[in-house]
Motif scaffolding. Structure first.
Motif, PDB file in Angstrom:
ATOM      1  N   ALA A  72       0.957  -1.119  -0.004  1.00  0.00           N
ATOM      2  CA  ALA A  72      -0.026   0.049   0.080  1.00  0.00           C
ATOM      3  C   ALA A  72       1.036   1.400   0.107  1.00  0.00           C
ATOM      4  N   THR A  75       2.065   1.896  -3.564  1.00  0.00           N
ATOM      5  CA  THR A  75       0.890   2.290  -4.217  1.00  0.00           C
ATOM      6  C   THR A  75       0.750   3.916  -3.807  1.00  0.00           C
ATOM      7  N   THR A 227      -2.921  -8.536  -1.446  1.00  0.00           N
ATOM      8  CA  THR A 227      -3.405  -7.800  -2.199  1.00  0.00           C
ATOM      9  C   THR A 227      -4.685  -7.103  -1.555  1.00  0.00           C
ATOM     10  N   SER A 231      -5.429  -3.090  -0.425  1.00  0.00           N
ATOM     11  CA  SER A 231      -6.283  -2.177  -0.786  1.00  0.00           C
ATOM     12  C   SER A 231      -6.959  -1.677   0.231  1.00  0.00           C
ATOM     13  N   GLN A 232      -7.275  -2.348   1.580  1.00  0.00           N
ATOM     14  CA  GLN A 232      -8.044  -1.753   2.531  1.00  0.00           C
ATOM     15  C   GLN A 232      -7.059  -1.007   3.543  1.00  0.00           C
ATOM     16  N   PHE A 234      -4.626   0.747   2.199  1.00  0.00           N
ATOM     17  CA  PHE A 234      -4.203   1.945   1.450  1.00  0.00           C
ATOM     18  C   PHE A 234      -4.852   3.155   2.056  1.00  0.00           C
ATOM     19  N   VAL A 435      -7.528   0.639  -7.575  1.00  0.00           N
ATOM     20  CA  VAL A 435      -8.072   0.821  -6.239  1.00  0.00           C
ATOM     21  C   VAL A 435      -9.345   1.233  -6.266  1.00  0.00           C
ATOM     22  N   GLY A 438     -12.308  -1.363  -7.076  1.00  0.00           N
ATOM     23  CA  GLY A 438     -12.309  -2.147  -6.064  1.00  0.00           C
ATOM     24  C   GLY A 438     -13.553  -1.626  -5.002  1.00  0.00           C
TER      25      GLY A 438
END
Length: 473
Positions: A72, A75, A227, A231-232, A234, A435, A438
């Motif tokens: 994260a 990213t 992954t 995403s959470q 991030f 992101v 999602g």
């Protein structure tokens, strides 16, 4: 010019920079050092997310949640490097709004600014709403005192009448902001150092109960789990761009803004990874419950020491963390509105600067009143979740802006250059879109409605009052 050409007309970079610091009635004061700017971004980023996010992310990735935080961070770094380049090239208060105006045109700039209103105003209201809950948890552990639901919950929630605690923290932050930018930065630095100290305290406590066996198997859910967790988590990195809103109050903005953005992300990443490693090492990952409070840092600290006082200290850190976020995010919101007002896209009152205090007083009071109403009376629901899309959209715009400005104006002096250009901004924009894709459909719906309202506001007011458009009539 045709209406379409007006919508896509860019504002010259040199002009944006030349107007920096100047408002109606007075100028902003350049007082912030590199250290203060860095802690401003850390203050906006290092909020309550880390205090609760582990409970939701660990079941997805297991001990490999540590790698999820690193992924994260990578990213976020892609966009942070683009922010650093544009902040050093266009060091003004508007952040990504001003960058979009210089690269992609007025309509895109307005949409970006409208997204930032969602990110800043609505998200800080949501954060303020949670302050009462953390304050209750702290007071309950400290002295057995529990504030009534009527003043700690919004209408529509069980027993809620007016969320007085949310309004109180907003008003306290407003009082600090009205005292001046330097005073606000000093107070924020104090808050940030406290919450970093609390998180380091948690790490020390948790490492006393560290068991290497708790890290096996390290990635039980495989790459997909890592992954999903990335995403959470991030969204725990959102806020690193806060320093870019202080471009007109920094002492040496061209040098300090890029450094502050990158340094703040490095500090936050180091803290997150250390906390995650300490937590999963102290408690088996299968004991983390995403639906309950058992996985909070307070619980892990208490479990590690076999006492309740460590959790009390961690709860205090969460209370301080929210105070710091509220302060820095309200500051950022007022400075973005200041830049938009100077361009004529919103009423002139937002660019008025107090000659004595050298801060936009009316702007700050209006923003505080709006956020107080939101936090105290409105159940935010999906609108608060839509802040994630608004933020990611702004990040994507900044990545595209770096590409456009490099190719259109390569001669501009840049105090920082995004490495591995053009791969970095291209990959940064793609990751933002990934992101965003999602996120839940209902979150997209809330975002679409917000954008629709924003476009109506622009065509009813901004288009007709734009200073740039007025020059070509």
């Amino acid at each position: 010019m045709t209406p379409v050409e007006r919508l896509l007309r860019t504002k010259p970079t040199e002009r944006i920079v030349a107007e920096g610091g100047h408002g109606e009635g007075g100028d902003l004061r350049r007082t912030m050092s590199l250290w203060q700017l860095t802690l401003f971004s850390v203050g906006a980023t290092l909020g309550t997310g880390i205090f609760v996010i582990l409970g939701q992310a660990v079941p997805k990735a297991g001990p490999a949640v540590v790698l999820a935080f690193v992924l994260a961070a990578f990213t976020a770094l892609l966009s942070a490097l683009s922010y650093a380049e544009l902040a050093g090239t266009i060091p003004v208060s508007g952040s990504s709004y001003s960058y979009a105006y210089a690269t992609l045109g007025e309509l895109v700039a307005w949409v970006c600014g409208w997204c930032l209103m969602l990110e800043y105003a609505v998200s800080v209201a949501a954060v303020a709403v949670g302050w009462g809950e953390y304050l209750n948890a702290f007071l309950s552990s400290l002295a057995g005192v529990v504030l009534p639901d009527a003043i700690t919950r919004s209408p529509g929630q069980d027993g809620g009448v007016v969320n007085v605690t949310a309004i109180v923290i907003v008003l306290l932050a407003t009082w600090l902001l009205l005292r001046g930018a330097s005073e606000s930065a000093t107070a924020n630095a104090f808050f940030v150092l406290i919450k970093i100290a609390v998180l380091l305290f948690f790490c020390v406590v948790a490492f006393t109960a560290f068991r290497s066996g708790n890290l096996a198997p390290f990635a039980p859910m495989g790459v997909a789990g890592i992954t999903a967790a990335a995403s959470q988590v991030f969204f725990s990195y959102i806020g690193f761009d806060a320093a870019s809103t202080a471009g007109e109050e920094a002492r040496n903005p061209k040098r300090d803004l890029p450094l502050a953005i990158v340094l703040s992300l490095a500090i936050v990443t180091a803290v997150y990874v250390l906390v995650a490693l300490a937590a999963v090492g102290a408690m088996p990952w299968t004991d983390f419950d995403p639906e309950g409070t058992e996985a909070s840092l307070s619980y892990v600290a208490d479990l590690a020491m076999g006492a309740t006082w460590p959790g009390l200290i961690v709860s205090f850190g969460a209370v301080v963390a929210i105070a710091s976020v509220v302060l820095t995010v309200i500051y950022g919101q007022t400075r973005i509105l200041f830049a938009m007002s100077r361009d004529g896209l919103i009423p002139r009152v937002f660019q008025r600067v107090s000659p004595r205090r050298q801060v936009p007083v009316a702007n700050t009071l209006i923003v505080a009143a709006f956020i107080s109403v939101l936090a105290g009376l409105v159940p935010l629901g999906q609108l608060a979740e839509a802040t994630s899309i608004g933020t990611l959209f702004a990040f994507a715009i900044v990545n595209v802006g770096v590409l456009v400005l490099r190719y259109r104006s390569p001669e501009l002096p840049r105090s920082f250059r995004t490495p591995f250009f053009p791969a970095t901004p291209v990959l940064g924009a793609i990751m933002c879109v990934v992101v965003m894709a999602g996120l839940a459909g209902v979150t997209w719906l809330a975002f679409a409605l917000w954008m629709l309202v924003g476009l109506v506001c622009y065509f009813l007011y901004g288009y007709g009052h734009s200073r740039l458009n007025a020059e070509v009539r």
